[in-house]
Motif scaffolding. Structure first.
Motif, PDB file in Angstrom:
ATOM      1  N   LEU A  62       0.846  -1.193   0.000  1.00 46.62           N
ATOM      2  CA  LEU A  62       0.000   0.000   0.000  1.00 46.62           C
ATOM      3  C   LEU A  62       0.884   1.246   0.000  1.00 46.62           C
ATOM      4  O   LEU A  62       1.674   1.450   0.920  1.00 46.62           O
ATOM      5  CB  LEU A  62      -0.895   0.008   1.251  1.00 46.62           C
ATOM      6  CG  LEU A  62      -1.856   1.196   1.362  1.00 46.62           C
ATOM      7  CD1 LEU A  62      -2.959   1.115   0.298  1.00 46.62           C
ATOM      8  CD2 LEU A  62      -2.469   1.265   2.771  1.00 46.62           C
ATOM      9  N   ARG A  64       0.839   4.842   0.725  1.00 47.02           N
ATOM     10  CA  ARG A  64      -0.150   5.532   1.549  1.00 47.02           C
ATOM     11  C   ARG A  64       0.116   7.034   1.728  1.00 47.02           C
ATOM     12  O   ARG A  64       1.236   7.454   2.006  1.00 47.02           O
ATOM     13  CB  ARG A  64      -0.217   4.887   2.938  1.00 47.02           C
ATOM     14  CG  ARG A  64      -1.388   5.389   3.777  1.00 47.02           C
ATOM     15  CD  ARG A  64      -1.641   4.530   4.980  1.00 47.02           C
ATOM     16  NE  ARG A  64      -0.536   4.611   5.946  1.00 47.02           N
ATOM     17  CZ  ARG A  64      -0.377   3.756   6.950  1.00 47.02           C
ATOM     18  NH1 ARG A  64      -1.221   2.752   7.123  1.00 47.02           N
ATOM     19  NH2 ARG A  64       0.632   3.895   7.774  1.00 47.02           N
ATOM     20  N   GLY A  65      -0.935   7.815   1.531  1.00 43.23           N
ATOM     21  CA  GLY A  65      -0.907   9.231   1.897  1.00 43.23           C
ATOM     22  C   GLY A  65      -0.103  10.123   0.977  1.00 43.23           C
ATOM     23  O   GLY A  65       0.466  11.111   1.430  1.00 43.23           O
ATOM     24  N   ARG A  80      -4.658  13.728  -0.938  1.00 40.53           N
ATOM     25  CA  ARG A  80      -4.044  12.736  -0.056  1.00 40.53           C
ATOM     26  C   ARG A  80      -4.705  11.402  -0.366  1.00 40.53           C
ATOM     27  O   ARG A  80      -5.884  11.192  -0.083  1.00 40.53           O
ATOM     28  CB  ARG A  80      -4.279  13.111   1.420  1.00 40.53           C
ATOM     29  CG  ARG A  80      -3.363  12.397   2.380  1.00 40.53           C
ATOM     30  CD  ARG A  80      -3.761  12.650   3.838  1.00 40.53           C
ATOM     31  NE  ARG A  80      -3.815  11.386   4.545  1.00 40.53           N
ATOM     32  CZ  ARG A  80      -2.733  10.745   5.006  1.00 40.53           C
ATOM     33  NH1 ARG A  80      -1.542  11.269   4.868  1.00 40.53           N
ATOM     34  NH2 ARG A  80      -2.849   9.584   5.620  1.00 40.53           N
ATOM     35  N   ASP A  82      -4.189   6.916  -1.656  1.00 37.93           N
ATOM     36  CA  ASP A  82      -3.438   5.654  -1.553  1.00 37.93           C
ATOM     37  C   ASP A  82      -3.512   4.877  -2.870  1.00 37.93           C
ATOM     38  O   ASP A  82      -4.483   5.000  -3.612  1.00 37.93           O
ATOM     39  CB  ASP A  82      -4.043   4.757  -0.465  1.00 37.93           C
ATOM     40  CG  ASP A  82      -4.210   5.471   0.872  1.00 37.93           C
ATOM     41  OD1 ASP A  82      -3.483   6.465   1.105  1.00 37.93           O
ATOM     42  OD2 ASP A  82      -5.066   5.028   1.663  1.00 37.93           O
ATOM     43  N   LEU A  84      -3.129   0.802  -3.889  1.00 33.96           N
ATOM     44  CA  LEU A  84      -2.921  -0.564  -3.399  1.00 33.96           C
ATOM     45  C   LEU A  84      -2.487  -1.459  -4.560  1.00 33.96           C
ATOM     46  O   LEU A  84      -3.122  -1.478  -5.618  1.00 33.96           O
ATOM     47  CB  LEU A  84      -4.212  -1.104  -2.771  1.00 33.96           C
ATOM     48  CG  LEU A  84      -4.147  -2.543  -2.216  1.00 33.96           C
ATOM     49  CD1 LEU A  84      -3.124  -2.660  -1.092  1.00 33.96           C
ATOM     50  CD2 LEU A  84      -5.533  -2.986  -1.728  1.00 33.96           C
ATOM     51  N   ASP A  96      -7.830   6.799   1.888  1.00 27.76           N
ATOM     52  CA  ASP A  96      -7.963   5.930   3.067  1.00 27.76           C
ATOM     53  C   ASP A  96      -8.378   4.497   2.743  1.00 27.76           C
ATOM     54  O   ASP A  96      -9.373   3.983   3.267  1.00 27.76           O
ATOM     55  CB  ASP A  96      -8.976   6.548   4.055  1.00 27.76           C
ATOM     56  CG  ASP A  96      -8.546   7.936   4.479  1.00 27.76           C
ATOM     57  OD1 ASP A  96      -7.349   8.103   4.790  1.00 27.76           O
ATOM     58  OD2 ASP A  96      -9.390   8.845   4.477  1.00 27.76           O
ATOM     59  N   GLU A  98      -8.511   0.562   2.860  1.00 28.95           N
ATOM     60  CA  GLU A  98      -8.345  -0.403   3.950  1.00 28.95           C
ATOM     61  C   GLU A  98      -7.558  -1.601   3.411  1.00 28.95           C
ATOM     62  O   GLU A  98      -8.009  -2.274   2.478  1.00 28.95           O
ATOM     63  CB  GLU A  98      -9.743  -0.845   4.425  1.00 28.95           C
ATOM     64  CG  GLU A  98      -9.725  -1.729   5.665  1.00 28.95           C
ATOM     65  CD  GLU A  98      -8.920  -1.126   6.822  1.00 28.95           C
ATOM     66  OE1 GLU A  98      -8.012  -1.816   7.310  1.00 28.95           O
ATOM     67  OE2 GLU A  98      -9.197   0.044   7.203  1.00 28.95           O
ATOM     68  N   VAL A 104       3.432  -1.277   3.893  1.00 25.37           N
ATOM     69  CA  VAL A 104       3.115   0.119   3.598  1.00 25.37           C
ATOM     70  C   VAL A 104       4.353   0.902   3.136  1.00 25.37           C
ATOM     71  O   VAL A 104       5.430   0.764   3.698  1.00 25.37           O
ATOM     72  CB  VAL A 104       2.501   0.793   4.855  1.00 25.37           C
ATOM     73  CG1 VAL A 104       2.354   2.295   4.645  1.00 25.37           C
ATOM     74  CG2 VAL A 104       1.155   0.152   5.183  1.00 25.37           C
ATOM     75  N   ASP A 106       5.199   4.737   3.010  1.00 25.00           N
ATOM     76  CA  ASP A 106       4.711   6.047   3.439  1.00 25.00           C
ATOM     77  C   ASP A 106       5.042   7.075   2.351  1.00 25.00           C
ATOM     78  O   ASP A 106       6.198   7.325   2.052  1.00 25.00           O
ATOM     79  CB  ASP A 106       5.399   6.434   4.756  1.00 25.00           C
ATOM     80  CG  ASP A 106       4.942   7.804   5.254  1.00 25.00           C
ATOM     81  OD1 ASP A 106       4.006   8.385   4.645  1.00 25.00           O
ATOM     82  OD2 ASP A 106       5.537   8.296   6.227  1.00 25.00           O
TER      83      ASP A 106
END
Ligand code: ZN
Length: 508
Positions: A62, A64-65, A80, A82, A84, A96, A98, A104, A106
């Protein structure tokens, strides 16, 4: 004359093949080019938080952000967001997401976008970098005495290449572009002096582990098997049953220069082997007339990749648009080497989505920020000049977002890879780059496409994934012993200039 034989004997063909086999074996085991490189040790600390086995089947990662620039309007962009990944593919893009079972990355402060796609790059010339920085394409008797591309690069240096030169030039050029976020290339390899030269080019691409379209163009000398060796190459390396196309990273395009007598045979082979056909089209050396004739007689179709398209007639342009052929623009090279004016007004007027291409590093960087910036500023200069002259009937100004589209989806469509790459779309391959928007030359971030095109350069390319596999991690290219490869490239360079009997001048 220099003594070619003494140079040749220092690296025999057997040594080259042995070396390439080691490379292939290391790659197959996941260690890529050198598992014991100094850079690998140095990176131990920074790699601690790197997802392991990225790109392997079932492995979920993932991102993320990040500031997600998807280049797909149906997916949208996320201030912002993600991304996957599962195995080699993107499975979701959104805010966001899941995914508690995923490792992850970052991406705070990073722009997350598809990798760049270069549709025309003569990678075999990597050892000749900046040799012809001030040169033009050919001697038209207006720049007496200055070196030119046709006489010096194609006429003198190209013929002396050995398979081992092809290998290291292709590999080093590939790794350099991968480091700069160019995850797909069409290599325009006019270096097929023998089947061994072709095999060496393909091995170099394979060892670089990035998405590559092998462009099978001509060679020189009495061992050259172009164009007929296309059949063997297609069967041995690119057939569905065996070869490199199995992992999905490599494919093949047929080169068919319209100024060569082999053009007809190459076209026929491309059709027989179900390959796209790529060729240079420049409004000099009689090519405009030949191309006009092809356009008039309906010989252009949607499998053609047309490189440059400078100086072409309106009739030819309409034929290209109607046929749905692809146009690849090498804007900085066209401007500096006298190919003619890059046809950005034509592509804008006719609604043709072009791709960008770096062409030759003997004269210009293969970095895509240079490509995008040159294209944006040139198109805007041409349109702005019309505005200043009071011309109301003018094309719209090119935007940063649109020029990124040229550099991503334009290339994907041109190489018929848009079902796989070119945007961050669920189902596509995860060819993704993370650009550092917190860097000294970028912060504060106020506009994502604007920052990419007008502020960034290759030092901002922090992390690169190809088919979900991390190939560059937080500034460090993985799996390549650059000092060793650089020594091999320098040795190749020394041989090439000596064998071609050309002096290099460091300061003039
Ligand atoms: Zn070219």
């Amino acid at each position: 004359m220099c003594n070619h034989d003494s140079v040749r004997s220092s690296t025999t063909r057997r040594d080259f093949l042995k070396g390439s086999l080691v490379g292939a074996g290391a790659m197959a085991s996941g260690g890529l080019l050198s598992s014991t490189s100094a850079s690998a040790h140095a990176s131990e600390h920074s790699r601690r938080d790197m997802p392991a086995h990225s790109g392997d089947p079932g492995r979920r990662v993932l991102i993320r952000g990040g500031h997600v620039l998807s280049m797909d309007s149906s997916v949208g962009d996320f201030e912002r967001g993600d991304v996957l990944i599962e195995g080699s593919r993107i499975v979701a893009v959104g805010a966001d997401l899941e995914a508690s079972d995923a490792e992850v990355i970052d991406a705070k402060g990073r722009i997350v976008m598809p990798g760049f796609i270069d549709t025309h790059h003569h990678q075999f010339e990597t050892a000749l970098r900046s040799f012809l920085a001030d040169g033009i394409m050919f001697d038209d008797h207006t720049s007496a005495g200055s070196p030119n591309y046709m006489d010096h690069v194609l006429g003198k240096l190209t013929p002396v290449y050995r398979p081992e030169d092809v290998y290291i030039n292709e590999l080093f050029g590939s790794l350099s572009q991968l480091d700069a976020g160019v995850t797909t290339v069409m290599d325009t390899s006019q270096i097929h002096h023998s089947p061994e030269h072709s095999d060496a080019a393909i091995q170099g691409h394979s060892d670089a582990v990035r998405r590559t379209v092998f462009g099978y163009f001509e060679g020189q000398g009495d061992q050259a098997q172009y164009p007929k060796d296309a059949r063997r190459i297609r069967e041995q390396y690119f057939s569905a049953a065996n070869g490199l196309s199995q992992d999905g990273l490599m494919s093949m395009v047929m080169g068919g220069e319209i100024y060569l007598p082999d053009h007809e045979a190459a076209r026929t082979l491309a059709r027989d082997l179900d390959l796209q056909l790529a060729y240079h089209v420049v409004g000099s050396l009689g090519m405009a007339e030949t191309f006009d004739e092809m356009a008039r007689s309906g010989q252009i179709d949607d499998s053609h990749i047309l490189i440059h398209m400078t100086g072409m007639s309106d009739m030819a342009w309409r034929a290209v648009r109607d046929a749905g052929a692809h146009v690849s623009l090498a804007v900085p090279i066209e401007m500096t080497m006298r190919h003619g004016k890059p046809p950005l007004m034509k592509t804008t007027e006719l609604g043709i989505l072009p791709s960008l291409s770096s062409d030759v590093e003997c004269t210009m960087s293969a970095d895509f920020f240079t490509q995008m910036r040159s294209t944006l500023t040139l198109q805007r200069m041409l349109v702005n000049e019309l505005a200043l002259q009071g011309e109301e009937d003018r094309p719209s100004l090119l935007t940063s977002h649109e020029v990124i589209r040229y550099a991503t989806m334009g290339g994907a469509k041109g190489l018929q890879l848009d079902h796989k790459v070119g945007s961050l779309t669920p189902g596509k391959e995860a060819d993704i780059i993370l650009l550092n928007a917190e860097a000294l030359n970028v912060a504060p971030l106020n506009n994502v496409p604007g920052a990419v095109v007008t502020l960034m350069e290759r030092s901002n390319v922090e992390t690169v994934l190809v088919a979900g596999k991390i190939r560059k991690w937080r500034g460090l290219l993985l799996g390549a012993d650059i000092p060793r490869l650089r020594d091999e490239l320098i040795a190749s360079r020394d041989y090439l200039f000596e064998a071609a009997d050309i002096d290099r001048h460091m300061f003039n």
